[in-house]
Motif scaffolding. Sequence first.
Motif, PDB file in Angstrom:
ATOM      1  N   ALA A   1      11.308  -0.944  -5.525  1.00 48.01           N
ATOM      2  CA  ALA A   1      11.663  -0.292  -6.785  1.00 48.01           C
ATOM      3  C   ALA A   1      11.153   1.141  -6.819  1.00 48.01           C
ATOM      4  O   ALA A   1      11.856   2.052  -7.289  1.00 48.01           O
ATOM      5  CB  ALA A   1      11.090  -1.088  -7.959  1.00 48.01           C
ATOM      6  N   VAL A   2       9.937   1.370  -6.317  1.00 48.61           N
ATOM      7  CA  VAL A   2       9.404   2.733  -6.247  1.00 48.61           C
ATOM      8  C   VAL A   2      10.247   3.582  -5.308  1.00 48.61           C
ATOM      9  O   VAL A   2      10.557   4.752  -5.595  1.00 48.61           O
ATOM     10  CB  VAL A   2       7.932   2.700  -5.795  1.00 48.61           C
ATOM     11  CG1 VAL A   2       7.413   4.114  -5.521  1.00 48.61           C
ATOM     12  CG2 VAL A   2       7.064   2.024  -6.847  1.00 48.61           C
ATOM     13  N   GLN A   3      10.652   3.017  -4.181  1.00 44.53           N
ATOM     14  CA  GLN A   3      11.498   3.752  -3.242  1.00 44.53           C
ATOM     15  C   GLN A   3      12.859   4.080  -3.850  1.00 44.53           C
ATOM     16  O   GLN A   3      13.405   5.172  -3.642  1.00 44.53           O
ATOM     17  CB  GLN A   3      11.657   2.940  -1.957  1.00 44.53           C
ATOM     18  CG  GLN A   3      10.369   2.808  -1.164  1.00 44.53           C
ATOM     19  CD  GLN A   3      10.366   1.630  -0.201  1.00 44.53           C
ATOM     20  OE1 GLN A   3      11.390   0.967   0.010  1.00 44.53           O
ATOM     21  NE2 GLN A   3       9.208   1.344   0.394  1.00 44.53           N
TER      22      GLN A   3
ATOM     23  N   GLU B   1       2.419   4.844  -2.432  1.00 43.80           N
ATOM     24  CA  GLU B   1       3.841   5.005  -2.135  1.00 43.80           C
ATOM     25  C   GLU B   1       4.500   5.960  -3.117  1.00 43.80           C
ATOM     26  O   GLU B   1       5.326   6.800  -2.726  1.00 43.80           O
ATOM     27  CB  GLU B   1       4.536   3.637  -2.164  1.00 43.80           C
ATOM     28  CG  GLU B   1       6.003   3.656  -1.767  1.00 43.80           C
ATOM     29  CD  GLU B   1       6.223   3.890  -0.288  1.00 43.80           C
ATOM     30  OE1 GLU B   1       7.384   3.816   0.144  1.00 43.80           O
ATOM     31  OE2 GLU B   1       5.247   4.152   0.450  1.00 43.80           O
ATOM     32  N   ALA B   2       4.144   5.860  -4.384  1.00 50.19           N
ATOM     33  CA  ALA B   2       4.722   6.764  -5.388  1.00 50.19           C
ATOM     34  C   ALA B   2       4.322   8.205  -5.108  1.00 50.19           C
ATOM     35  O   ALA B   2       5.138   9.134  -5.244  1.00 50.19           O
ATOM     36  CB  ALA B   2       4.265   6.345  -6.781  1.00 50.19           C
ATOM     37  N   LYS B   3       3.070   8.416  -4.703  1.00 52.65           N
ATOM     38  CA  LYS B   3       2.615   9.772  -4.382  1.00 52.65           C
ATOM     39  C   LYS B   3       3.333  10.301  -3.144  1.00 52.65           C
ATOM     40  O   LYS B   3       3.762  11.460  -3.103  1.00 52.65           O
ATOM     41  CB  LYS B   3       1.103   9.757  -4.163  1.00 52.65           C
ATOM     42  CG  LYS B   3       0.510  11.132  -3.889  1.00 52.65           C
ATOM     43  CD  LYS B   3      -1.007  11.067  -3.756  1.00 52.65           C
ATOM     44  CE  LYS B   3      -1.581  12.453  -3.494  1.00 52.65           C
ATOM     45  NZ  LYS B   3      -3.077  12.411  -3.364  1.00 52.65           N
ATOM     46  N   ARG B   4       3.474   9.458  -2.129  1.00 49.39           N
ATOM     47  CA  ARG B   4       4.150   9.880  -0.897  1.00 49.39           C
ATOM     48  C   ARG B   4       5.582  10.305  -1.161  1.00 49.39           C
ATOM     49  O   ARG B   4       6.089  11.266  -0.555  1.00 49.39           O
ATOM     50  CB  ARG B   4       4.124   8.727   0.109  1.00 49.39           C
ATOM     51  CG  ARG B   4       4.725   9.073   1.467  1.00 49.39           C
ATOM     52  CD  ARG B   4       4.736   7.868   2.388  1.00 49.39           C
ATOM     53  NE  ARG B   4       5.720   6.876   1.987  1.00 49.39           N
ATOM     54  CZ  ARG B   4       7.024   6.955   2.291  1.00 49.39           C
ATOM     55  NH1 ARG B   4       7.503   8.000   2.966  1.00 49.39           N
ATOM     56  NH2 ARG B   4       7.849   6.002   1.905  1.00 49.39           N
ATOM     57  N   LEU B   5       6.248   9.616  -2.090  1.00 55.15           N
ATOM     58  CA  LEU B   5       7.657   9.904  -2.375  1.00 55.15           C
ATOM     59  C   LEU B   5       7.838  10.950  -3.470  1.00 55.15           C
ATOM     60  O   LEU B   5       8.974  11.297  -3.816  1.00 55.15           O
ATOM     61  CB  LEU B   5       8.364   8.608  -2.785  1.00 55.15           C
ATOM     62  CG  LEU B   5       8.480   7.539  -1.692  1.00 55.15           C
ATOM     63  CD1 LEU B   5       8.994   6.230  -2.274  1.00 55.15           C
ATOM     64  CD2 LEU B   5       9.400   8.013  -0.570  1.00 55.15           C
ATOM     65  N   GLY B   6       6.744  11.425  -4.035  1.00 52.93           N
ATOM     66  CA  GLY B   6       6.839  12.452  -5.061  1.00 52.93           C
ATOM     67  C   GLY B   6       7.280  11.959  -6.419  1.00 52.93           C
ATOM     68  O   GLY B   6       7.811  12.729  -7.219  1.00 52.93           O
ATOM     69  N   VAL B   7       7.040  10.678  -6.720  1.00 54.77           N
ATOM     70  CA  VAL B   7       7.464  10.130  -8.011  1.00 54.77           C
ATOM     71  C   VAL B   7       6.277   9.579  -8.806  1.00 54.77           C
ATOM     72  O   VAL B   7       6.464   8.823  -9.758  1.00 54.77           O
ATOM     73  CB  VAL B   7       8.537   9.026  -7.831  1.00 54.77           C
ATOM     74  CG1 VAL B   7       9.790   9.588  -7.187  1.00 54.77           C
ATOM     75  CG2 VAL B   7       7.984   7.852  -7.007  1.00 54.77           C
ATOM     76  N   ALA B   8       5.061   9.951  -8.420  1.00 58.99           N
ATOM     77  CA  ALA B   8       3.875   9.390  -9.068  1.00 58.99           C
ATOM     78  C   ALA B   8       3.849   9.655 -10.568  1.00 58.99           C
ATOM     79  O   ALA B   8       3.343   8.836 -11.345  1.00 58.99           O
ATOM     80  CB  ALA B   8       2.608   9.944  -8.412  1.00 58.99           C
ATOM     81  N   ASP B   9       4.417  10.793 -10.987  1.00 57.12           N
ATOM     82  CA  ASP B   9       4.419  11.112 -12.419  1.00 57.12           C
ATOM     83  C   ASP B   9       5.440  10.281 -13.195  1.00 57.12           C
ATOM     84  O   ASP B   9       5.470  10.330 -14.435  1.00 57.12           O
ATOM     85  CB  ASP B   9       4.718  12.603 -12.626  1.00 57.12           C
ATOM     86  CG  ASP B   9       6.073  13.015 -12.070  1.00 57.12           C
ATOM     87  OD1 ASP B   9       6.555  12.379 -11.106  1.00 57.12           O
ATOM     88  OD2 ASP B   9       6.664  13.972 -12.607  1.00 57.12           O
TER      89      ASP B   9
END
Length: 436
Positions: free
Chosen positions: A240-242, A269-277
């Motif tokens: 889902a994060v991906q 994983e969220a930080k690696r993909l740039g969606v942590a926010d």
Amino acid sequence: MAGLRLDYVSPLPPVRTGIAEYSVDLLPHLAARPEVAELRVMHLPGQPVDADLQARWGTVPAAETGADGRLPLYQMGNNLHHEAVAEMAMSRPGVLALHDLVLHHQLVERTLSRGVFAPYADALEADHGWIGRAVATTRRWGGFSEAGLFALAAHRTLLRRQRGVLVHSRWAAGVLAEEDPELAVRAIPMGIPLPTDVGPPALAGGAAARSARAAFGLPADRPVLGSFGFQTPIKRTLAAVQALARRQLAGVHLLVVGQVAPQVDLAGEAKRLGVADRVTVTGFVDFERFEQGLAACDLAINLRYPTAGETSASLLRLLAAGRATVVSDFAQFADLPPEIAARVPLGDEEVDALAATLAALLADPRRLVTMGEAAREHVRREHAPERAAAAVAAACTELAELPSPGDRPATPPPPSTLTWRRLAGDLAVRGELLGG
């Protein structure tokens, strides 16, 4: 018999297991059934019980389970909270509600995780013959296979001791019937009460949803996805994060309500993909906060692979709250009507298919409302706690008349030529054969 005298054996709140919450919902309706002459709630050793539950039910020490011809009704799950349940069910057989078809993880926790090997190997051999012993030996020398945990259910000895087994889906009943035709298996609905109507999702103008979002610090004007329950690897939350990082879901937020297993690095994983926010994780929450999270989301995700065969209470609570949900196209999800749950395939195409499905649903608020209304009606019709209690009472009444099977052997028969099934295909032999 004049009436059922049941001893109900299960973890209870505040123990952190969905089966404890399930029991709280089921018990009042089960006690009210005309078939049930008396219902006692047993207190598992070493586990706390909420003071309110203690006052309401006057729990009885587990050592008294099955006394005077009473029928034990066990609630069995795949974790250490149910270790005492398994032990009691082996020594005092009754009717066992199997919430997870696979019990291998619990076996590992009470043997290998404590540095004990021999009971693990003996249990796997008893349930799965030489294959179980081989798998156990591999583990002994450092080999590990996630597939092995799910392929070997480690439940045959336990189930064969019972007068009957209850499961919560037709799919699960079919699996057990195929595996062991001698088992008395009954499929019953899982009882889930309808929550107070949380109203339509925020995308469709739901005021309650916007208010709930404020409580989690979520954006008022962006689509919000929700994933609920204990976030283990099989819940596919990383997928889902991906998917959140795909172009068509730009601006979409993910709310994860529940404890995250240590081996699931959602934050990383969220930080690696740039969606942590755009990912909010609450950790474990009480039931009131859980329902607030249901109200906050526009669309829910409840993926699962591999599966222990469980019927997800968190999924049914999503549907009961009137939230459209996306599930994996696999196993027990086949019982769900397609008009209340969209399915995505497993494998290499999972993330792309998930992103496309989520985007299409979020772009159609009216469809979200229609799916949610159908989902709520499905739970009301099929999973009302009173309907579940009636099914449990009827099954227990029938199964109580069966003799206790005792120690029927659980070991599968030795391999034969029939073990290897014929496969479609051709066999070509090239070159000369020796010997003329």
